[in-house]
Design a protein around this motif. Structure first.
Motif, PDB file in Angstrom:
ATOM      1  N   VAL A 179      -3.355  -7.794  -5.686  1.00 33.06           N
ATOM      2  CA  VAL A 179      -3.643  -9.184  -5.319  1.00 33.06           C
ATOM      3  C   VAL A 179      -4.286  -9.905  -6.496  1.00 33.06           C
ATOM      4  O   VAL A 179      -3.943 -11.060  -6.820  1.00 33.06           O
ATOM      5  CB  VAL A 179      -4.542  -9.245  -4.076  1.00 33.06           C
ATOM      6  N   VAL A 188      -6.720 -11.278   2.214  1.00 37.05           N
ATOM      7  CA  VAL A 188      -5.347 -10.854   1.861  1.00 37.05           C
ATOM      8  C   VAL A 188      -5.355  -9.404   1.406  1.00 37.05           C
ATOM      9  O   VAL A 188      -4.452  -8.602   1.731  1.00 37.05           O
ATOM     10  CB  VAL A 188      -4.773 -11.785   0.784  1.00 37.05           C
ATOM     11  N   LEU A 230      -3.194  -6.404   3.051  1.00 36.78           N
ATOM     12  CA  LEU A 230      -2.210  -5.588   2.297  1.00 36.78           C
ATOM     13  C   LEU A 230      -2.575  -4.109   2.395  1.00 36.78           C
ATOM     14  O   LEU A 230      -1.687  -3.242   2.512  1.00 36.78           O
ATOM     15  CB  LEU A 230      -2.173  -6.072   0.845  1.00 36.78           C
ATOM     16  N   THR A 260      -2.620 -10.138   9.626  1.00 40.82           N
ATOM     17  CA  THR A 260      -2.522 -11.545   9.183  1.00 40.82           C
ATOM     18  C   THR A 260      -3.420 -12.480   9.994  1.00 40.82           C
ATOM     19  O   THR A 260      -3.343 -13.705   9.824  1.00 40.82           O
ATOM     20  CB  THR A 260      -1.057 -12.021   9.314  1.00 40.82           C
ATOM     21  N   CYS A 290      -0.265 -15.873   4.411  1.00 40.56           N
ATOM     22  CA  CYS A 290       0.673 -15.023   5.189  1.00 40.56           C
ATOM     23  C   CYS A 290       2.017 -14.877   4.471  1.00 40.56           C
ATOM     24  O   CYS A 290       2.609 -13.799   4.436  1.00 40.56           O
ATOM     25  CB  CYS A 290       0.875 -15.653   6.573  1.00 40.56           C
ATOM     26  N   LEU A 300       1.532 -12.576   1.661  1.00 41.37           N
ATOM     27  CA  LEU A 300       1.411 -11.189   2.134  1.00 41.37           C
ATOM     28  C   LEU A 300       2.787 -10.618   2.486  1.00 41.37           C
ATOM     29  O   LEU A 300       3.106  -9.473   2.136  1.00 41.37           O
ATOM     30  CB  LEU A 300       0.480 -11.151   3.354  1.00 41.37           C
ATOM     31  N   THR A 335       4.591  -7.669   0.371  1.00 43.25           N
ATOM     32  CA  THR A 335       4.949  -6.446   1.107  1.00 43.25           C
ATOM     33  C   THR A 335       6.423  -6.073   0.841  1.00 43.25           C
ATOM     34  O   THR A 335       6.768  -4.908   0.595  1.00 43.25           O
ATOM     35  CB  THR A 335       4.727  -6.627   2.609  1.00 43.25           C
TER      36      THR A 335
END
Length: 1012
Positions: A65, A85, A89, A126, A134, A137, A141
């Motif tokens: 991040v 965040v 994650l 989230t 979001c 993320l 992902t």
């Protein structure tokens, strides 16, 4: 932010190491275990190998991040949400440990679907995040999942596991496809399944043959094809273009095995007489094809097909011949369409004449519709004209009569199938010795009849051959067609016999075996008014055509001529007609013609008792040995006869049979092959008579080899030396291999030499029981047996004569047990020293190239020489250490040495002095120096002058005088050998004289005459 944009902010060099830290490094290979390896076991923070805890994963997520925020450009989400965040994650990455799938399944799933699986595993991650957070993320992902899958594909175990998974998947797919095909099979699959049933059925149906026309007790009528089938020959006339410089050769006759007829030609018309084996060949081809599976056979007997009216199309082939199997629709057309068919159409001659062209059109239509298959059509020779199908590409072949070896094979197989081996050899002997019987047995049908009759009578053929011929005629003329299910014949048996016997008698009278068709038609035409049943069948040409086609007795060997299939039928039927017409004088007038022998014998069989007596008296009236023997042979056929006539025939023949000596045997053989049927033995014969019988049979070998062999075979266990010598001495007159098997291998070999003269005889040694004594003659004798003698060490005595190719006597060292050797006329032979290692005790030499090695042969006890020795004394040439007991010195042997040095060999007991010698006082002195000398052999050439200096030899007890004419003066001899007890007088060839004068000279000795 889109994953692609995110990918621009996060270098792969950063993500890949981070992803790698999340997973355990795999070992080599596919990593196969009892259960799939799940992701839970691959991540570093799960399972037994923990390397990362939750804190470590959080730090990895924080670095990811943070790196996104530090990258150039607009931040992906507000800075105050960084920690939230990172937590989210971390939660998603930890969810990898909860996924129930392996790496291969994950790759198959794809990175987006894998990311969704992580989102579903951590739905609360989230909570409270902004839309940008979001979105970031979700994007990170997906990007992380993409690198995770890339990492999986680079692991060492992934490729192997993927191949395993694919193999399993393919196997499952194939199994499902097979199941689907089984539920809904294609047409070719149905064909294959049907052929798996039809081919074994066809092989089983045709693997036994029926012998029609035989209904005798205890006789098999169906045999296994493998037992009954013979590989017969067929002939074809073919054109051949002449090569440059050659004379024109428009056609030639070629021979081939009948079963190979279709190997080079797809279309064959095979002709053969009744009973020649046509149907059996069809069955053999069908069985062979069915068992190999290369072709699909259809056996179509025309006599069966025509009963249904229209000849069948391929779809009805099996139904028409009664096959109980039902093929798939269109199967026969598919077989023929692909060229896999073997169509065997049997018995064109069994169709009515009007239907044969219809059958031809039917067959040709099939061939044109289905090219590429193989087609065989069988017929009797006269059913259709020559070249009837030549324009359609058919090759015409004709089955040939069985050879003698074929007949013997058939008889052996018949008796094996009938489980009657005790009758086999007696029938083989009868077929060899009885000429007319042998002429009858030329095809499987007639051989089967003879075998059946012979077995029914427990090993004896009918006392009169007439019964055999009657059975054969009935079978051929009527019963065979009836039992094969054919329509009623147009001519009855009696009508056919009446016409046939007139044709036969005309041939007998003309002394010929062939007749012009026009002549035959004239004979039939004259006979028709008196043969009512034949008169209604048409004109003479039509009736003759019917006889040719259906009787099985007539054939057309060439254009415009006809003859009988067997000469014996011609003689039998001709004699029948002659007796019926009362032509006994005609028959008797031809008694001196050997061509009429069988006619006379058959006439006796047909005649009434009084007529028989007349014929036999006419034969005896000539007082000629051959006619006396012919009369004796006729008694076999005389069921009823005046006893006085029978007794007279037997008494007259008793003077001739059995022959009492070798000379009588030679004289008896002059009567011809008829003798072989009459010669007795060996039971009840003296040794001299047995010798005479074997001499007679041997001299007839050239004219009738089969009969002579059969008779000589009966004497193979005889003990008399003269008989056994005769059996060995006549070997050259027969087939070498057969005679060795039938006779020589069964002899008592005591005192017997095996004479090998021909290459065939020498080659046969490899197949015989060992012989200890061999007599080899002619060029190539030694080289011809070297390596062929089955047991070389069994050879103890070897005679070699006139072999110019024998140069190195060392070749004979292969016979390691050789004790006696004779070399005569081997003018290139050298190297006697090479034989010194052999245990030779006896050596005879005449006209060899070199005697120099003789001095090395110290084991000799017996020595015979007829050529000049080297040196001036015997001790210069002969082995000094040899313990000689017997010496023969003849011709020029001692021209250079005389007998000087002879007394060196004090062991000599027997001394033989041949012709051409001249002895002086010194030579006789050497003889007196032999203290053990007891036997002396003198040639008459030494008399009277050569004996002048001969001293008294008191030790000699046996004296032989050779080459005597009978008028020699030997009066001085008795005083020189006062101790003699045996005197042998050996005559010159052909000389005969009284021994009384000689006996008077030697009153105290036994005088023996040895006639040469």
């Amino acid at each position: 932010m889109e994953p692609a944009v995110l990918g621009g902010k996060l270098a792969s060099g950063l993500v890949a190491p981070l992803v790698k830290k999340l997973f355990v490094t795999g070992g080599p290979g596919a990593g196969l275990v009892d259960r799939p390896v799940r992701l839970a076991r691959l991540v570093s923070f799960r399972g037994e190998r923990r390397h990362l805890g939750e804190a470590e994963v959080r730090r990895l997520a924080g670095r990811l991040v943070g790196a996104s925020l530090d990258s150039p450009g607009e931040p992906p989400f507000p800075a105050d949400e960084t920690e939230a965040v990172t937590d989210a994650l971390t939660t998603r990455l930890l969810a990898l440990g909860d996924l129930d799938m392996d790496d291969v399944q994950a790759v198959r799933l794809g990175h987006q679907e894998l990311a969704k699986q992580l989102q579903c595993r951590a739905p609360s991650a989230t909570g409270g995040l902004s839309a940008d957070a979001c979105h970031f993320l979700d994007s990170v992902t997906e990007w992380a999942c993409l690198h995770i899958l890339e990492f999986f594909t680079r692991r060492s175990t992934f490729v192997a596991r993927t191949l395993v998974e694919q193999s399993r998947w393919h196997a499952e797919l194939i199994a499902k496809v097979d199941e689907l095909i089984a539920r809904t099979p294609r047409p070719d699959a149905r064909d294959t399944a049907f052929e798996r049933r039809y081919l074994p059925y066809a092989a089983e149906r045709h693997q036994r043959i029926t012998i029609y026309g035989i209904d005798l007790r205890d006789s098999p009528d169906r045999w296994p094809l493998e037992v009954a089938y013979l590989s017969l020959e067929a002939t074809a006339t073919e054109e051949r273009a002449a090569l440059p410089g050659e004379h024109t050769e428009p056609e030639r006759v070629v021979r081939l095995f009948a079963e190979d007829a279709l190997s080079t030609h797809d279309r064959v018309l095979l002709r053969g007489d009744a009973g020649s084996g046509k149907t059996t060949l069809v069955q053999w081809l069908a069985v062979t094809a069915a068992r190999s599976g290369d072709q699909v056979p259809y056996v179509l007997p025309l006599r069966t097909l025509v009963r249904a009216g229209a000849l069948p199309a391929p779809a009805a082939f099996l139904t028409a011949v009664g096959c109980p199997l039902t093929p798939p629709d269109g199967w026969a057309e598919r077989v023929l369409g692909t060229g896999r068919g073997l169509v065997l159409v049997d018995g064109l001659d069994e169709l009515p004449t009007a239907d044969r062209h219809r059958a031809r059109d039917w067959l040709l239509a099939l061939i044109r519709a289905f090219p590429g298959n193989r087609w065989l059509l069988t017929s009797r020779p006269t059913a259709v004209r020559p070249d009837w199908l030549a324009a359609e590409g058919f090759r015409e072949l004709v089955l040939t009569p069985m050879r003698r070896d074929d007949v013997a094979t058939f008889v052996r197989r018949w008796h094996a199938a009938a489980d009657a081996p005790e009758y086999e050899m007696r029938l083989l002997d009868a077929l060899r010795t009885k000429r007319d019987l042998a002429r009858l047995a030329t095809n499987p049908l007639m051989c089967g009849l003879i075998c059946a009759l012979h077995r029914e009578r427990r090993g004896y053929l009918p006392t009169g051959r007439k019964e055999l011929y009657d059975a054969a005629l009935t079978m051929l003329l009527v019963r065979r067609d009836r039992e094969r299910g054919m329509e009623a014949v147009e001519l009855g048996e009696e009508a056919q016999l009446e016409l046939l016997q007139r044709l036969a008698y005309a041939l007998v009278l003309s002394g010929r075996t062939e007749m012009e068709v026009e002549t035959a038609q004239g004979i039939v035409e004259r006979a028709l008014p008196s043969v009512a049943s034949a008169a209604g069948q048409g004109d003479a040409a039509e009736v003759l055509r019917a006889l040719l086609l259906r009787s099985g007795l007539l054939r057309r060997p060439g254009e415009g001529v006809l003859d009988f299939v067997h000469r014996t039928f011609q003689d039998y039927l001709g004699a029948r007609y002659a007796v019926e017409e009362g032509h006994l004088d005609v028959i008797a007038a031809h008694a001196d013609d050997t061509q009429w022998e069988d006619v006379i014998r058959m006439a006796v069989a047909h005649a009434r008792p009084g007529e028989r007596a007349v014929l036999l008296r006419r034969l005896l009236a000539e007082d000629e040995p051959r006619l006396t023997l012919l009369a004796l042979a006729c008694l076999e056929h005389a069921t009823a006869l005046d006893p006085a006539v029978r007794g007279k025939v037997e008494a007259r023949a008793a003077r001739l049979i059995p022959p009492g000596s070798k000379e009588e045997g030679k004289a008896l053989a002059e009567a011809g092959p008829l003798v072989l049927e009459l010669l007795p033995g060996p039971e009840g014969l003296t040794d001299a008579e047995a010798h005479g019988v074997t001499v007679a049979a041997s001299r007839l070998a050239e004219q009738e080899p089969g009969g002579a062999l059969a008779l000589l075979r009966r004497f193979r266990e005889h003990g008399a030396l003269d008989v056994r010598r005769q059996l060995v001495g006549t070997w050259e007159r027969f087939d070498a291999r057969e005679y060795a098997r039938e006779v020589l291998d069964h002899l008592d070999r005591t005192d017997l030499f095996l004479n090998c003269v021909t290459d065939e005889q020498r080659a046969t040694l490899a197949h015989m029981r060992p012989w200890s004594r061999l007599d080899l003659r002619g060029a190539g004798s030694v080289s011809g047996i070297t390596g062929r003698v089955r047991e070389p060490d069994a050879v103890e005595t070897l005679h070699v004569a006139d072999d110019p190719g024998l140069t190195d006597l060392g070749e004979l060292s292969a016979f390691g047990s050789l004790r006696r050797l004779q070399l005569v006329g081997c003018r290139s032979a050298r190297g006697l020293g090479g034989l010194s290692a052999l245990p030779l005790r006896e050596l005879a030499l005449s006209d060899v190239a070199d005697l120099s090695g003789l001095r090395e042969m110290d084991s000799l006890r017996f020595l015979s020489l007829t050529q000049e020795l080297p040196g001036s004394r015997l001790t210069d040439a002969l082995p000094l250490a040899a313990p000689f007991e017997f010496l023969f010195l003849g011709l020029t042997a001692v021209d250079g040495t005389g007998l000087r040095g002879l007394s060196h060999w004090q062991s000599v007991k027997y001394l033989s002095l041949g012709p051409g010698l001249s002895l002086d006082a010194g030579d006789w002195t050497e003889i007196t120096g032999l203290p053990l000398l007891t036997a002396l052999y003198l040639n008459v050439s030494l008399l009277p002058d050569g004996l002048g200096p001969m001293p008294v030899l008191p030790g000699v007890v046996s004296l032989s005088l050779a080459a005597l004419e009978g008028d020699e003066d030997v009066s001085a001899v008795p005083a020189l050998v006062p101790g003699v007890r045996t005197v042998v007088l050996q005559t010159a060839p052909g000389a005969r004289f009284d021994t009384a004068p000689f006996a008077a000279l030697f009153p105290d000795a036994e005088v023996v005459l040895d006639e040469r």
